[in-house]
Motif scaffolding. Structure first.
Motif, short mmCIF file in Angstrom:
data_model
loop_
_atom_site.label_atom_id
_atom_site.label_comp_id
_atom_site.label_asym_id
_atom_site.label_seq_id
_atom_site.Cartn_x
_atom_site.Cartn_y
_atom_site.Cartn_z
N ILE A 1 0.84 -1.20 0.00
CA ILE A 1 0.00 0.00 0.00
C ILE A 1 0.87 1.25 0.00
O ILE A 1 2.05 1.19 0.37
N GLU A 2 0.29 2.34 -0.44
CA GLU A 2 1.03 3.61 -0.49
C GLU A 2 1.28 4.13 0.92
O GLU A 2 2.34 4.64 1.23
N SER A 3 0.22 4.01 1.73
CA SER A 3 0.31 4.58 3.08
C SER A 3 -0.63 3.76 3.98
O SER A 3 -1.61 3.18 3.51
N TYR A 4 -0.31 3.74 5.27
CA TYR A 4 -1.18 3.02 6.21
C TYR A 4 -2.57 3.66 6.31
O TYR A 4 -3.47 3.09 6.92
N ASP A 5 -2.73 4.84 5.71
CA ASP A 5 -4.07 5.44 5.69
C ASP A 5 -5.04 4.54 4.91
O ASP A 5 -6.25 4.63 5.10
N GLU A 6 -4.49 3.68 4.04
CA GLU A 6 -5.35 2.79 3.26
C GLU A 6 -5.67 1.49 4.01
O GLU A 6 -6.41 0.66 3.51
N ILE A 7 -5.07 1.32 5.17
CA ILE A 7 -5.09 -0.01 5.81
C ILE A 7 -6.50 -0.56 5.99
O ILE A 7 -6.77 -1.73 5.72
N ILE A 8 -7.40 0.31 6.44
CA ILE A 8 -8.71 -0.20 6.79
C ILE A 8 -9.47 -0.65 5.53
O ILE A 8 -10.15 -1.68 5.54
N ASN A 9 -9.26 0.08 4.42
CA ASN A 9 -9.90 -0.34 3.17
C ASN A 9 -9.39 -1.71 2.73
O ASN A 9 -10.16 -2.55 2.26
N VAL A 10 -8.11 -1.92 2.88
CA VAL A 10 -7.53 -3.21 2.47
C VAL A 10 -8.07 -4.32 3.37
O VAL A 10 -8.49 -5.38 2.90
N LEU A 11 -8.11 -4.05 4.66
CA LEU A 11 -8.60 -5.07 5.61
C LEU A 11 -10.06 -5.42 5.31
O LEU A 11 -10.45 -6.59 5.35
N GLU A 12 -10.86 -4.41 5.02
CA GLU A 12 -12.29 -4.63 4.77
C GLU A 12 -12.52 -5.64 3.64
O GLU A 12 -13.52 -6.33 3.61
N LYS A 13 -11.55 -5.72 2.72
CA LYS A 13 -11.73 -6.60 1.56
C LYS A 13 -11.32 -8.04 1.85
O LYS A 13 -11.52 -8.93 1.02
N ILE A 14 -10.73 -8.27 3.00
CA ILE A 14 -10.26 -9.63 3.30
C ILE A 14 -11.39 -10.43 3.97
O ILE A 14 -12.05 -9.93 4.90
N GLU A 15 -11.57 -11.65 3.49
CA GLU A 15 -12.59 -12.49 4.12
C GLU A 15 -11.97 -13.19 5.33
O GLU A 15 -11.11 -14.07 5.18
N THR A 16 -12.36 -12.78 6.51
CA THR A 16 -11.72 -13.34 7.71
C THR A 16 -12.44 -14.62 8.15
O THR A 16 -13.58 -14.87 7.76
N THR A 17 -11.74 -15.40 8.97
CA THR A 17 -12.33 -16.58 9.59
C THR A 17 -12.45 -16.27 11.08
O THR A 17 -11.91 -15.25 11.52
#
Ligand SMILES: Cc1cc2nc3c(=O)[nH]c(=O)nc-3n(C[C@H](O)[C@H](O)[C@H](O)COP(=O)(O)OP(=O)(O)OC[C@H]3O[C@@H](n4cnc5c(N)ncnc54)[C@H](O)[C@@H]3O)c2cc1C
Ligand code: SF4
Ligand code: SF4
Ligand code: SF4
Lengths: 344, 384
Positions: free
Chosen positions: A185-201
C-alpha cells in the motif's frame, strides 16, 4: 570468573529468554536459553546486535551521584510543577514505571510517552503466542519477520499447519516474501480499506508492528472487534504494554506540543533525538536518566537488575540481574527518584 | 589399561552420579590437585530441562553438578574457544563437543595441551521444551514433577519425586516427532575417542562407569585419581566389552538409517529449499554458535554481500558462501538449527553436503586427523 545466567531480551515486547555470559562482571556474550517457553533458545538479530553494542560500550560501575542529584533538585525546584514534563518509555520495567508514576503524581508533574502510535487495547482482543500457531488466517502488518522474528516463527508453525498468510506493508519486505499474499500500500491510511476486503475466519489473527497514526491503529482495533477476531501488537520496547496501561501515550505532534509547553524535561529511558528534531529541545532544561547515554545520569541497565515487564500477550515476566557484579554501584531509576524526591 | 570400570570413593558423588560418579571424581581430582584452573560442565539450574553450562573453580560447586542432563543440548566448545582459551581447564565432552574441539584445534583456536577432555558417550539429547510436551502427552505426568531422567536400553525414563519411574521406548516417541533431536538421531559418533577418556554406562556393572582410555594423558589422569584415592577401578569382562561394542554398532547403524530417511527421502525439493531459505533474516546466529565458524573476519558480513531489507533474500549470498567455507567440516551438532529463529533445517542442509564430501574425500570432521582437503589457510585466523 565466567558466569552464565538467564535473562530476557529488552529489544521488543516478545519476551524472549537468553543466557548471558559474563566475565569478571562484564557481559561478553550470549548462549541460547533453550528451555525458555517463548523462544526455545532462538534470538533475532536485534537481540544480538544489542548485546554486541553493550559489549563494545564503555563500562561504568561507579558514579558520584551527589552533585547530579543536587543539580537536578535545584532545577526541579526552580520551575512550577506544570512546567515539568516526565517523558519515559516501555524500556522502563514495572517497578520503576510505578515509581515514576507515583513521583509524577506526588509532585504534580506532567507525564507522557511516545510508543510508536500504539494505544491500549482490550485484553480480550489479544491472542496468546500459541493462538498464533493455531490460527488459520494470519494478517501481518509491517515486517514482522525482520523485526520480531520470534513471532514470525509462530507464523511459520501456523503455515506448516496450513494457515493462510497475508502481509500488508508500505514497502517490499521479508514478511511479504514469506506470505501467501502481499498487499503493498502507499500509506497506512489505506489499511482499513484493504482489511475490509479480506474475508476473515473466526480464528483470524492480525499481527502488527507498524502503523503511521493512532487513529489508524484505533480503526484496526474497531475492525477487530467488529469481526470478532484477535490482534497481537509487537511493540518496539519490552514494557510498552504496561506503559500503555498506565500513562498517557501520545503521537509525535502531541509529544512536541508537550515539550513546547514545558520548561524542564525529565527524560527517563527515552532517546528523544531518535523521535524528534533536536531543535524542539533547544532552550529546554533537561534531566536525563539513561543506561546508554554517557552524558546522562547513569541508571542500572536492564540486564543488571531484577525486574518485571508485561509482554505483547499480556503476560508479566520476571527477570533477574544476570551479571551479578557486586562492584556495580550504579543506581536504579527508583533509587534515584527516591533521593531526588526526598530533597524537593 | 584400555577399558576400566570406575567408581568414585566419595559417597556424596556416588549418590548423585549418573553411574559410578567417575566423571565427577576425576574432575575433583584434577581440581584439587591444581592440574586445572577450572572446570566447564553442565549444571541443573531451575529443573531437569534447564541445563546450564557452568564454569567451576571450587569442589563445593563441582559436587552440585553430578548426573547426566539429556535435555540439555548445549555445546560448550565455543565457550572455551571464545572465553577460556588461555585457561587450563577440564570439560565434559559429548562426542559432538569433542568433534567441535578437534576442529577448533585444527583451526588454531585452542591449545590441546590446555584442555582435559572428559568424554561422555552419547545416545542423543532431547530438546527441553519438546521433552516437557512429550512427558505430558506420553507419560501422563506433569513435567514439573520429574526429578531426574535417563536414557537406557532404548527407553527415555523419568523418575518422579515419589520415586516412581515411567518409561517409553524412544523409537515410539520418535515416530510421533518427539524423542531425540533430529540431528542426534543422525549422529554416528557415539563414543568420543578424541577425548582423553570416554565414559558411559554401556557394558558397565551396576554402580560403575565404563571408561575407555584414549590418550596417554587419559591414562595419567586415571592413574592419579586411583593413587590419590578418588576412584576405585575394576576390569570389565570380555563379555562387557563385547556388549558395549554391540550397542555402539547398533546405534551407528540406526543413525545411518535415519540419515537416509531424513537427508534423502524426507529432504525438501530444490524449490521447497529455496522457499525455506527465503525466510533467513541474516541474524548470523547459525554462524555464531557453529563451532566450525570461528574466523576473525567473517566473509558473510562483507559490505558487497549485503542486501537492502526490501530485497528478497538471495540464499547464495548467505548460505551459498557459508557452505563453501565450512560445510566440509560440519559435525552435525545441530546447534545452528536449534538457534535459527525462522526454523531453517540447517543441520540437515549442512550435514548432507558434508556426507557427500566425505564420500569423495573420506574426511570425517572431528575424527580424521589432519585438516580437511578443502581447508583454506585463510580460515586459520580464529576470532579473538
Ligand atoms: C546427553 C547424554 C547422553 C548420554 N548417552 C549415553 C549413552 O547412550 N550411552 C552411554 O554409555 N553413556 C551415555 N551417556 C553418559 C552417561 O550418562 C554418564 O554421563 C557417564 O556414564 C558418566 O557417568 P558418571 O556417573 O561417571 O558421571 P557423573 O559423575 O554423574 O558426572 C556427569 C558429568 O556430566 C556432565 N553433564 C551432564 N549433562 C551433560 C550434557 N548434556 N553435556 C555435557 N556434560 C554434561 C555433568 O556436568 C557432570 O560433570 C550420556 C550422557 C549425556 C550427558
Ligand atoms: S549430536 Fe551426537 S554427540 Fe551431540 S548431542 Fe547429539 S547424539 Fe550426542
Ligand atoms: S553447520 Fe550446524 S550442525 Fe554443522 S557444525 Fe555448524 S552448527 Fe553444527
Ligand atoms: S540462524 Fe537462521 S535466520 Fe539466522 S542467519 Fe542463520 S539461517 Fe538465517
Amino acid at each position: 570468573m565466567l558466569t552464565i545466567n538467564h535473562s530476557i531480551c529488552p529489544e521488543c515486547s516478545m519476551g524472549c529468554g537468553l543466557n548471558l555470559i559474563s566475565k569478571d562482571g562484564e557481559i561478553v556474550g550470549v548462549n541460547p536459553y533453550k528451555n525458555h517457553p517463548i523462544n526455545e533458545g532462538k534470538n533475532c538479530k536485534n537481540s544480538i546486535d544489542n548485546i554486541n553494542t553493550i559489549k563494545s560500550a564503555p563500562k561504568i560501575s561507579e558514579y558520584d551521584y551527589n552533585q547530579k542529584i543536587t543539580e537536578s533538585v535545584e532545577l526541579l525546584k526552580k520551575y512550577d510543577s506544570n512546567d515539568v514534563t516526565i517523558i519515559t518509555s516501555g524500556k522502563t520495567d514495572n517497578a520503576d514505571l510505578e515509581k515514576i508514576v507515583d513521583f509524577a503524581q506526588e509532585k504534580d508533574y506532567n507525564i507522557v510517552a511516545y510508543e510508536n502510535n500504539f494505544t491500549k487495547i482490550d485484553s480480550e482482543l489479544i491472542p496468546t503466542y500459541e493462538d498464533v500457531e493455531k490460527s488459520d488466517l494470519i494478517i501481518s502488518i509491517g515486517d514482522v519477520y525482520r523485526n520480531n522474528s520470534l513471532i514470525a516463527r509462530r507464523i511459520i508453525h501456523a503455515q506448516q499447519n496450513n494457515a493462510k498468510t497475508i502481509n500488508i506493508n508500505v514497502t517490499d519486505n521479508l514478511a511479504g516474501y514469506n506470505s501467501d499474499e502481499f498487499k503493498k500500500i502507499e500509506s497506512y491510511d489505506e489499511i482499513i480499506n484493504v482489511l475490509e476486503k479480506i474475508e476473515t475466519t473466526k480464528d483470524t489473527i492480525i499481527v502488527i508492528n507498524d502503523i503511521n497514526s493512532t487513529e489508524n491503529y484505533e480503526k484496526i482495533g474497531e475492525y477487530v472487534k467488529e469481526k470478532g477476531i484477535k490482534i497481537l501488537t509487537l511493540y518496539k520496547h519490552p514494557n510498552t504494554f504496561s506503559v500503555l496501561n498506565t500513562i498517557q501515550c501520545v503521537q509525535k505532534e502531541e509529544l512536541m506540543e508537550s515539550i513546547n509547553n514545558s520548561k524542564l524535561l525529565l527524560v527517563i529511558n527515552e532517546e528523544l533525538s531518535e523521535i524528534l528534531d533536536d531543535e524542539c529541545l533547544e532552550n529546554k532544561d533537561i534531566i536525563k536518566l539513561s543506561s546508554t547515554d554517557a552524558d546522562a545520569i547513569p541508571i542500572r541497565a536492564w540486564y543488571e537488575k531484577d525486574g518485571s515487564f508485561t509482554n505483547s500477550e499480556g503476560l508479566t515476566q520476571e527477570f533477574e540481574d544476570a551479571v551479578q557484579n557486586e562492584d556495580n554501584q550504579i543506581k536504579t531509576i527508583s533509587e534515584i527518584l527516591t533521593l531526588v524526591g526526598q530533597e524537593i | 589399561m584400555e577399558y576400566l570400570q570406575v567408581k568414585s570413593t566419595n559417597p556424596e558423588i556416588l549418590e548423585g552420579g549418573e553411574n559410578g560418579g567417575a566423571v565427577t571424581a576425576i574432575l575433583l581430582s584434577l581440581l584439587e590437585n591444581e592440574d586445572v584452573d577450572g572446570i566447564l560442565n553442565m549444571k541443573k539450574h531451575d529443573d531437569v530441562y534447564d541445563g546450564m553450562p557452568s564454569y567451576i573453580t571450587t569442589p563445593e560447586e563441582l559436587l552440585e553438578t553430578t548426573g547426566s542432563l539429556h535435555c540439555a543440548p548445549i555445546m560448550t566448545a565455543d565457550i572455551i574457544a571464545k572465553y577460556l582459551k588461555d585457561s587450563k581447564i577440564a570439560l565434559t565432552t559429548k562426542p559432538c563437543d569433542a568433534m567441535a574441539i578437534d576442529e577448533i584445534i585444527k583451526r588454531n583456536g585452542l591449545n590441546r595441551d590446555n584442555i582435559f577432555m572428559i568424554g561422555l558417550n552419547c545416545g542423543g539429547t532431547v530438546s527441553p521444551l519438546k521433552a516437557e510436551k512429550m512427558i505430558e502427552l506420553y507419560y501422563d505426568v506433569d513435567p514439573k514433577d520429574v526429578v531426574s531422567e535417563e536414557i537406557n536400553k532404548g527407553k527415555f525414563i523419568i523418575e518422579l519425586a515419589n520415586g516412581e519411574e515411567k518409561d517409553v521406548k524412544i523409537d515410539d516417541l520418535e515416530l510421533e516427532g518427539y524423542g531425540r533431536r533430529e540431528n542426534c538421531q543422525r549422529c554416528e559418533l557415539k563414543i568420543p575417542r578424541k577425548a582423553d577418556i570416554a565414559c558411559g554406562n554401556w557394558g558397565s556393572s551396576k554402580g560403575y562407569t565404563f571408561v575407555e582410555i584414549n590418550t596417554e594423558r587419559g591414562e595419567e589422569v586415571i592413574q592419579n585419581a586411583i593413587d590419590k584415592g578418588y576412584i576405585e577401578v575394576k576390569e570389565p569382562s570380555e563379555k562387557q566389552v563385547a556388549i558395549r561394542k554391540k550397542v555402539e554398532n547398533v546405534m551407528i547403524k540406526m543413525a545411518k538409517k535415519k540419515q537416509k530417511a531424513q537427508l534423502e527421502k524426507e529432504y525438501p525439493s530444490p524449490d521447497e529449499l529455496q522457499d525455506i531459505l527465503t525466510r533467513c533474516i541474516k541474524c548470523y546466529r547459525c554462524r555464531d554458535v557453529c563451532p566450525i565458524c570461528n574466523c576473525k573476519v567473517c566473509s558473510l558480513e562483507k559490505e558487497y554481500l549485503q542486501q537492502s531489507p526490501e530485497e528478497k533474500p538471495d540464499p547464495l549470498l548467505m548460505h551459498g558462501i557459508r557452505m563453501g567455507h565450512m560445510a566440509f567440516s560440519c559435525i552435525n551438532c545441530g546447534q545452528c538449527e536449534d538457534v535459527c529463529p525462522v526454523e531453517i533445517p540447517l543441520a540437515k542442509i549442512y550435514q548432507r553436503v558434508q556426507l557427500k564430501y566425505r564420500e569423495e574425500t573420506g574426511y570425517v570432521p572431528g575424527v580424521t586427523s589432519g585438516k580437511p582437503p578443502m581447508y583454506s589457510p585463510d580460515k586459520e585466523e580464529v576470532a579473538e
